[in-house]
Design an enzyme around this catalytic site. Structure first.
Site, PDB file in Angstrom:
ATOM      1  N   TYR A   1       0.757  -1.165  -0.066  1.00  0.00           N
ATOM      2  CA  TYR A   1       0.051  -0.020   0.086  1.00  0.00           C
ATOM      3  C   TYR A   1       0.981   1.344  -0.042  1.00  0.00           C
ATOM      4  CZ  TYR A   1      -3.376   3.733   0.931  1.00  0.00           C
ATOM      5  OH  TYR A   1      -3.704   4.939   1.039  1.00  0.00           O
TER       6      TYR A   1
ATOM      7  N   ASP B   1       9.567   3.010   1.013  1.00  0.00           N
ATOM      8  CA  ASP B   1       8.158   3.670   1.650  1.00  0.00           C
ATOM      9  C   ASP B   1       8.099   3.502   3.316  1.00  0.00           C
ATOM     10  OD1 ASP B   1       5.745   4.388   2.650  1.00  0.00           O
ATOM     11  OD2 ASP B   1       4.481   3.928   0.935  1.00  0.00           O
TER      12      ASP B   1
HETATM   13  C1  LIG Z   1      -0.452   6.050   4.843  1.00  0.00           C
HETATM   14  C2  LIG Z   1       0.506   5.589   3.882  1.00  0.00           C
HETATM   15  C3  LIG Z   1       0.674   6.140   2.634  1.00  0.00           C
HETATM   16  C4  LIG Z   1      -0.390   7.540   2.199  1.00  0.00           C
HETATM   17  O1  LIG Z   1      -0.026   8.376   3.106  1.00  0.00           O
HETATM   18  P1  LIG Z   1      -1.122   9.782   3.013  1.00  0.00           P
HETATM   19  O2  LIG Z   1      -0.581  10.690   3.837  1.00  0.00           O
HETATM   20  O3  LIG Z   1      -2.414   9.175   3.533  1.00  0.00           O
HETATM   21  O4  LIG Z   1      -1.379  10.121   1.690  1.00  0.00           O
HETATM   22  C5  LIG Z   1       1.794   5.512   1.844  1.00  0.00           C
HETATM   23  N1  LIG Z   1       2.524   4.555   2.151  1.00  0.00           N
HETATM   24  C6  LIG Z   1       2.383   3.812   3.379  1.00  0.00           C
HETATM   25  C7  LIG Z   1       2.973   2.817   3.488  1.00  0.00           C
HETATM   26  C8  LIG Z   1       1.301   4.520   4.236  1.00  0.00           C
HETATM   27  O5  LIG Z   1       0.977   3.681   5.326  1.00  0.00           O
END
Ligand SMILES: *Cc1c(COP(=O)(O)O)cnc(C)c1O
Length: 438
Positions: free
Chosen positions: A152, A257
């Site tokens: 995600y 990420d």
């Molecule tokens: C929450 C999340 C996102 C997106 O972040 P937002 O601030 O909601 O746009 C991206 N990557 C990971 C792993 C997340 O948990």
């Protein structure tokens, strides 16, 4: 606390239902929402006078709790100077100081920082860095991304394209989404022997895929060690180390990420430390501001930054209106200083032990498939999709706010939870599952 006037509450809630989208919500069949009046420490205070421990840290952000005096003061000080100025042609101490702090606590190779508004946007920026980097190297055909299933990365289009193709929104937006290259999901479980056959099979399949798409792929994008909203799914550090190796051999950048995993959540300050892996590009968000304001950071190496700056355009082509917002930067710096001034590793280890103890009884419940804990993340996985309204209500009756998704009832508690509060969260998760599922 004084409950708000009930007719006022119902007026607000009916206006909410008429006016407001909530996450993934319907305007004709809205799911119930609860009116929060205030919050402090680990507790949400509802307008009906009840309160609950926020076991979600407001979607994994609010690590130091609500109305934290240190964070509140940092924000007030910054309000008294300026809440915002444009970042084109201007700069300010909050952004500079935060960038210095981030560079000092992340791997040495990461030297440059781009601040943007949200996690999703930070993934967009990271991908631009990768595409511009490859173009600067004369590899303009490299515009796709390689990732693993089950991920995600956010809800805007580029992040969506690397979310899991099944639980993500790929079929809904088919045709509008860039088709990316998907390796299998790494085998489940943090602890796996290096010669584990499933691990080796995964590596073989991933290598084959990378080899077939070498000339198209700009970067690998993954969540290190723990996939969050794709399933609260931990995997072996050996898989992450392998992805680093694949990226090096094929000339891909490695974008990690760490939006969910950063700032101690998995037991190390950043999850990639479990594998000793250093990315080319790292995205941070969520807990970056201690949950106070939306801010994300993209860190990159000098190799990437200098290539992008000498390539076509000679600049990184991104620049949002609220770039490096001073309020967000000031509260982020205060949050980081607060975290690093304490023995956060022991705190997270203590929460981990408490969650392991507290969630263990769920293993014996019918309808439960798995119970797992990594760092300050505790998960009860069900055999069927969770009944979210029923589980939420059952947990609230036990004094705890939960927000299950897919087949998962889970908690990411604020780091300031006491042992007793962690025990209460464990009892609420187990009790709610027992009541609703079993
Ligand atoms: C929450 C999340 C996102 C997106 O972040 P937002 O601030 O909601 O746009 C991206 N990557 C990971 C792993 C997340 O948990």
């Amino acid at each position: 606390m004084e409950p708000a006037d009930p007719s006022r509450q119902s007026a607000l809630l009916s206006a909410d239902a008429r006016l407001l989208w909530h996450p993934y919500s319907s305007m004709t069949d809205p799911a119930p929402v609860r009116l929060v009046d205030s919050a402090d420490g680990v507790r949400l205070h509802f307008a009906d006078g009840s309160s609950a421990i926020d076991a979600m840290s407001s979607w994994w952000c609010m690590i130091h709790g609500y109305r934290n005096p240190v964070l509140d003061a940092a924000l007030r000080d910054q309000v008294d100077r300026m809440s915002h100025v444009m970042f084109g042609g201007l700069t300010h101490a909050p952004a500079i100081n935060l960038a210095e702090r981030l560079v000092s606590i992340t791997p040495d190779a990461l030297q440059h920082v781009f601040f943007c508004d949200s996690g999703s946007v930070s993934i967009e920026v990271a991908v631009k860095l990768a595409l511009q980097y490859q173009a600067a190297r004369g590899r303009r055909s490299r515009t796709r991304l390689l990732t693993v299933r089950g991920g995600y990365h956010g809800d805007t289009f580029t992040p969506m394209s690397v979310c899991d193709p099944v639980t993500g929104m790929h079929s809904m937006f088919a045709g509008a989404l860039r088709e990316q290259v998907f390796a299998p999901r790494p085998p489940a479980g943090f602890d796996r022997a290096p010669d584990d056959p499933e691990l080796l099979a995964w590596m073989g399949a991933t290598e084959d895929l990378a080899a077939r798409h070498t000339d198209e792929v700009a970067a690998i994008v993954v969540e290190p060690i723990l996939q969050g909203a794709g399933g609260m799914y931990p995997y072996s550090p050996a898989c992450l180390a392998f992805l680093r190796d694949v990226a090096d051999r094929h000339g891909f950048l490695l974008i990690l990420d760490e939006i969910a995993t950063g700032f101690g959540r998995t037991g190390t300050l950043f999850a990639a430390e479990h594998a000793g892996v250093v990315p080319d590009v790292m995205c941070l968000g969520k807990a970056l501001t201690g949950g106070y304001l939306s801010l994300a950071a993209v860190l990159c190496t000098s190799e990437v930054a200098y290539a992008v700056s000498s390539g076509p355009g000679r600049a990184l082509m991104h620049g949002p209106t609220f770039m490096a917002n001073p309020l967000a930067c000031a509260v982020a710096l205060a949050s980081l200083n607060l975290l690093l001034a304490q023995d956060w590793a022991s705190t997270v280890a203590g929460i981990s032990a408490g969650l392991s103890r507290g969630l263990a009884p769920a293993r014996d419940l019918p309808g439960v498939k798995d119970v797992r804990v990594l760092g300050a993340v505790g998960v009860v996985q069900l055999e069927a999709p969770a009944d979210v309204p029923a589980l939420t209500a059952a947990a609230l009756r036990r004094g705890v706010w939960l927000r299950p998704f897919l087949d998962l009832v889970y908690t990411m508690p604020p780091y300031i939870c006491t042992d007793a509060e962690i025990a209460t969260i464990g009892e609420a998760v187990v009790g709610a599952v027992e009541e609703v599922v079993a």
